[in-house]
Design an enzyme around this catalytic site. Structure first.
Site, PDB file in Angstrom:
ATOM      1  CD  GLU A 248      -2.830  -1.522   2.604  1.00  0.00           C
ATOM      2  OE1 GLU A 248      -2.305  -0.373   3.398  1.00  0.00           O
ATOM      3  OE2 GLU A 248      -3.429  -1.906   2.480  1.00  0.00           O
ATOM      4  CE  LYS A 250       4.976   4.761   6.618  1.00  0.00           C
ATOM      5  NZ  LYS A 250       5.144   5.307   7.437  1.00  0.00           N
ATOM      6  NE  ARG A 255      -2.549   4.182  12.556  1.00  0.00           N
ATOM      7  CZ  ARG A 255      -1.800   2.873  12.313  1.00  0.00           C
ATOM      8  NH1 ARG A 255      -0.527   2.925  12.549  1.00  0.00           N
ATOM      9  NH2 ARG A 255      -2.438   1.935  12.695  1.00  0.00           N
ATOM     10  NE  ARG A 270       1.523   5.552  16.213  1.00  0.00           N
ATOM     11  CZ  ARG A 270       2.959   5.310  15.990  1.00  0.00           C
ATOM     12  NH1 ARG A 270       2.312   5.591  14.127  1.00  0.00           N
ATOM     13  NH2 ARG A 270       4.073   5.030  16.686  1.00  0.00           N
ATOM     14  CD  GLU A 300      -0.821   8.322   7.640  1.00  0.00           C
ATOM     15  OE1 GLU A 300      -1.730   7.575   8.554  1.00  0.00           O
ATOM     16  OE2 GLU A 300       0.148   8.896   8.517  1.00  0.00           O
ATOM     17  CG  PHE A 340      -4.339   2.237   5.969  1.00  0.00           C
ATOM     18  CD1 PHE A 340      -3.982   1.446   7.900  1.00  0.00           C
ATOM     19  CD2 PHE A 340      -4.052   3.671   7.003  1.00  0.00           C
ATOM     20  CE1 PHE A 340      -4.256   1.979   9.126  1.00  0.00           C
ATOM     21  CE2 PHE A 340      -3.335   3.817   7.917  1.00  0.00           C
ATOM     22  CZ  PHE A 340      -3.546   2.851   8.693  1.00  0.00           C
ATOM     23  NE  ARG A 415       7.417  -0.451  16.707  1.00  0.00           N
ATOM     24  CZ  ARG A 415       6.651   0.695  16.121  1.00  0.00           C
ATOM     25  NH1 ARG A 415       6.707   0.375  14.643  1.00  0.00           N
ATOM     26  NH2 ARG A 415       6.724   2.024  16.809  1.00  0.00           N
ATOM     27  CE  LYS A 421       8.891   2.508   9.884  1.00  0.00           C
ATOM     28  NZ  LYS A 421       8.393   2.818  11.408  1.00  0.00           N
TER      29      LYS A 421
HETATM   30  P1  AMP Z   1       6.064   5.064  11.108  1.00  0.00           P
HETATM   31  O1  AMP Z   1       5.104   6.048  11.951  1.00  0.00           O
HETATM   32  O2  AMP Z   1       7.070   5.586   9.957  1.00  0.00           O
HETATM   33  O3  AMP Z   1       6.033   4.088  11.738  1.00  0.00           O
HETATM   34  O4  AMP Z   1       4.766   4.637  10.229  1.00  0.00           O
HETATM   35  C1  AMP Z   1       3.561   3.667  10.456  1.00  0.00           C
HETATM   36  C2  AMP Z   1       2.986   5.105  10.108  1.00  0.00           C
HETATM   37  O5  AMP Z   1       2.461   4.982   8.876  1.00  0.00           O
HETATM   38  C3  AMP Z   1       0.678   4.425  10.810  1.00  0.00           C
HETATM   39  O6  AMP Z   1       1.178   4.903  12.169  1.00  0.00           O
HETATM   40  C4  AMP Z   1       0.499   5.265   9.876  1.00  0.00           C
HETATM   41  O7  AMP Z   1       0.048   7.075  10.518  1.00  0.00           O
HETATM   42  C5  AMP Z   1       1.231   5.555   8.828  1.00  0.00           C
HETATM   43  N1  AMP Z   1       0.701   5.002   7.354  1.00  0.00           N
HETATM   44  C6  AMP Z   1       0.053   5.887   6.109  1.00  0.00           C
HETATM   45  N2  AMP Z   1       0.335   5.226   5.141  1.00  0.00           N
HETATM   46  C7  AMP Z   1      -0.131   3.520   5.591  1.00  0.00           C
HETATM   47  C8  AMP Z   1      -0.967   2.342   5.502  1.00  0.00           C
HETATM   48  N3  AMP Z   1      -1.496   1.921   3.902  1.00  0.00           N
HETATM   49  N4  AMP Z   1      -1.375   1.529   6.283  1.00  0.00           N
HETATM   50  C9  AMP Z   1      -0.816   1.964   7.546  1.00  0.00           C
HETATM   51  N5  AMP Z   1       0.080   3.167   7.975  1.00  0.00           N
HETATM   52  C10 AMP Z   1       0.548   4.076   7.067  1.00  0.00           C
END
Ligand code: AMP
Length: 581
Positions: A248, A250, A255, A270, A300, A340, A415, A421
């Site tokens: 998907e 990102k 969030r 969050r 998001e 999502f 997690r 990611k």
């Molecule tokens: P990170 O903040 O870098 O750890 O990445 C996780 C965050 O990516 C999640 O908490 C979401 O806020 C964001 N996110 C963006 N697009 C997506 C998606 N398609 N699925 C899940 N999380 C996403």
């Protein structure tokens, strides 16, 4: 329960940094606490009065805390203030002040946990005229009865910094040991992840043990702890780890967990802050797009350019966090919700269901609109396909990919390797502006009806005398310029694409390449859609300008063949890359 008994444990917790000792001290405490106060004990230990999502805030300004302490101890306010600055901890200030206190009511009685919690809750809930006085009275009332060390922790709850070093997971650990066995920690954790209420979980355990968890269900209005992602440094590893999976976009935004029922829509961050009033446009969008009874959706919020549909850099929406100016922000930078996940639909708990089922539920729950869309995804185990998708994401303003295991449940609060990611391992910055030629346009919608939503821009390739596309440009135009554009381009209009224009995109209108605009972009990225530099870096990709913005400068001094060349775009791409160490 005497507050002093709790405080004694707090002192022990504060004195150690060893997690096992902390767990031991907490386990003993939890076993001793009567079940009708355990909820409050847990909240206070978290430095709170209620589960975080209830947003119970003290609402006492610094000045007021100082006033209350001065009032309760007889110290001059200025002294309290100086000490606070010196010591940096209101708890210690209160403790010292009480040690040296000169006045005390005669009717002092030992404090109970119940009384401390009640008064603090009273402080949080006092509202309207006279509420500040009421808050001060309630705090002074506690301080009158408090011993110095009790005052330390009361004040720390008031200012929201407990300084015990106790993480939520430490309490989870202690709860499992106190009421079941340490092997039961996952069950306790799950109960917490779903209810987001550690005090409530403790009460259930104290009253009915693990079997009480049967009654913990998802509820619309009660946020679930968000599922988090692991990270891998290469796409190969992602594909290898998950096999066939959903890849998907990102999105780079904020969030949002949306709780929807027929009466109300509540948006949580969050960290369980209530964001509903900051994003009335998302609420409205959901009202329009949602076509079920009730649901909990995960997504998001991303700032977008409503004219082009392009995503904007996240910073554009960051200032929405401020409470004021929301109306203005909605006008200037609208936000779209990219949904999502679907945690519950029409009363049914979907957490344990495979991701594909939850995605299907999401598709049933939402009608896609401009404001509410489904996260764009492909399902694949093909590395090349994954790479092309990744490049598209970056070019269109996404941050990278989220790969999701097709069979995975929603692992609230954890997690895990079911969500991975993958972001870029380099950062790029475009140091210079580029001068690009207008070759086509896309019709505007909404406020831009009657003019263009975006222009199709190209770089010049002298090798085959062609104009090759590098971006859709929709940002950076003021209204006057924008509405003057159709007239300005009128004479250049062509029924078909100019033979010298090389484009894979179908524009709504085509122009003879003639007008050059100065454009600032964040970087040059690989792009499966644009034709400039196609094949130069990778056989199946061209290059694009990411987050392009018109600087306001018309390069009337330049003819189309003097625009930035494709070779320059390629060399900009190469020179901007810096490995992130
Ligand atoms: P990170 O903040 O870098 O750890 O990445 C996780 C965050 O990516 C999640 O908490 C979401 O806020 C964001 N996110 C963006 N697009 C997506 C998606 N398609 N699925 C899940 N999380 C996403």
């Amino acid at each position: 329960m005497r507050f002093a008994d709790l405080v004694e444990v707090y002192e022990r917790l504060e004195a150690t940094t060893k997690r096992l000792e902390m767990i031991g001290a907490l386990t003993d405490l939890l076993r001793r606490v009567p079940s009708n106060v355990i909820r409050r004990v847990v909240y206070l230990t978290q430095g709170d009065l209620a589960p975080g999502f209830r947003n119970v805030k003290m609402g006492l300004a610094e000045k007021m805390v100082i006033r209350a302490l001065a009032f309760a101890t007889g110290l001059p306010r200025a002294d309290v203030e100086t000490r606070w600055k010196e010591l940096g901890d209101m708890g210690t200030v209160a403790e010292r002040a009480l040690e040296a206190r000169t006045q005390r009511k005669l009717t002092s009685a030992p404090l109970t946990v119940e009384k401390v919690h009640d008064n603090l809750l009273g402080i949080a809930q006092a509202a309207g005229t006279g509420s500040q006085e009421e808050k001060i009275r309630l705090l002074a009332d506690l301080l009158n009865d408090a011993t110095p060390v009790e005052a330390r922790y009361i004040l720390r709850v008031v200012v929201g910094k407990m300084r015990l070093g106790v993480a939520d997971m430490t309490i989870v650990d202690a709860l499992a040991r106190a009421f079941a066995t340490k092997e039961d920690k996952p069950a306790v954790e799950r109960a917490y992840n779903v209810s987001s209420d550690l005090g409530g979980v403790a009460e259930i355990l104290a009253e009915s043990g693990l079997s009480g968890f049967r009654d913990i269900h998802l509820r619309v209005g009660v946020p679930v702890r968000s599922m988090l992602a692991e990270r891998l440094p290469s796409l190969e590893q992602v594909v290898e780890k998950l096999g066939r999976s959903a890849l998907e976009f990102k999105y780079d935004g904020l969030r949002i967990q949306a709780h929807i029922d027929p009466d109300e829509i509540v948006l949580y961050s969050r960290r369980f802050d209530v964001l509903t009033s900051q994003f009335p446009d998302v609420v409205e969008g959901l009202r329009d797009a949602f076509r079920a009874e009730s649901a909990i959706l995960d997504g998001e919020a991303v700032p977008i350019d409503m004219n082009t549909g392009a995503f904007l850099p996240f910073q554009e929406v960051a200032h929405r966090r401020r409470k004021y100016g929301v109306q203005e922000a909605i006008q200037r930078i609208p936000v779209a919700l990219m949904a999502f996940d679907c945690l519950a639909l029409n009363g049914e708990d979907l957490l344990e269901r495979p991701y594909t089922d939850r995605r299907a539920a999401l598709e049933r729950a939402l009608r896609e609109t401009e404001r509410v869309r489904l996260a764009e995804q492909i399902v694949t185990d093909d590395l090349e396909e994954a790479r092309r998708f990744f490049e598209k994401v970056i070019e269109q303003g996404g941050e990278g990919l989220m790969a999701k295991g097709l069979a995975s449940p929603y692992e609230a609060g954890s997690r895990g390797w079911q969500w991975i990611k993958y972001k870029r391992d380099y950062k790029a910055e475009l140091a210079d502006t580029v001068d690009l030629v207008i070759v086509g346009s896309f019709a505007g919608r909404g406020r831009r009806a009657g003019t263009y939503g975006a222009l199709l821009m190209a770089a010049y390739d002298p090798e085959d005398d062609a104009f090759k596309t590098v971006c859709k440009l929709g940002s950076g135009f003021d209204d006057a310029t924008l509405f003057a554009l159709p007239k300005r381009l009128q004479d250049l209009h062509q029924d078909q694409k100019d033979p010298r224009v090389d484009s894979q995109l179908e524009a709504d209108d085509w122009f003879e390449p003639a007008v050059v605009l100065e454009v600032l972009g964040a970087e040059i990225t690989l792009s499966p859609m644009h034709t400039a530099g196609f094949g130069a870096i990778r056989p199946d990709a061209g290059l694009a300008v990411r987050f392009p913005r018109f600087t306001g400068r018309w390069r009337d001094d330049k003819g189309p063949r003097e625009a930035t060349s494709v070779a320059e775009i390629i060399s900009l791409y190469r020179s901007q890359l810096k490995q992130i160490s």
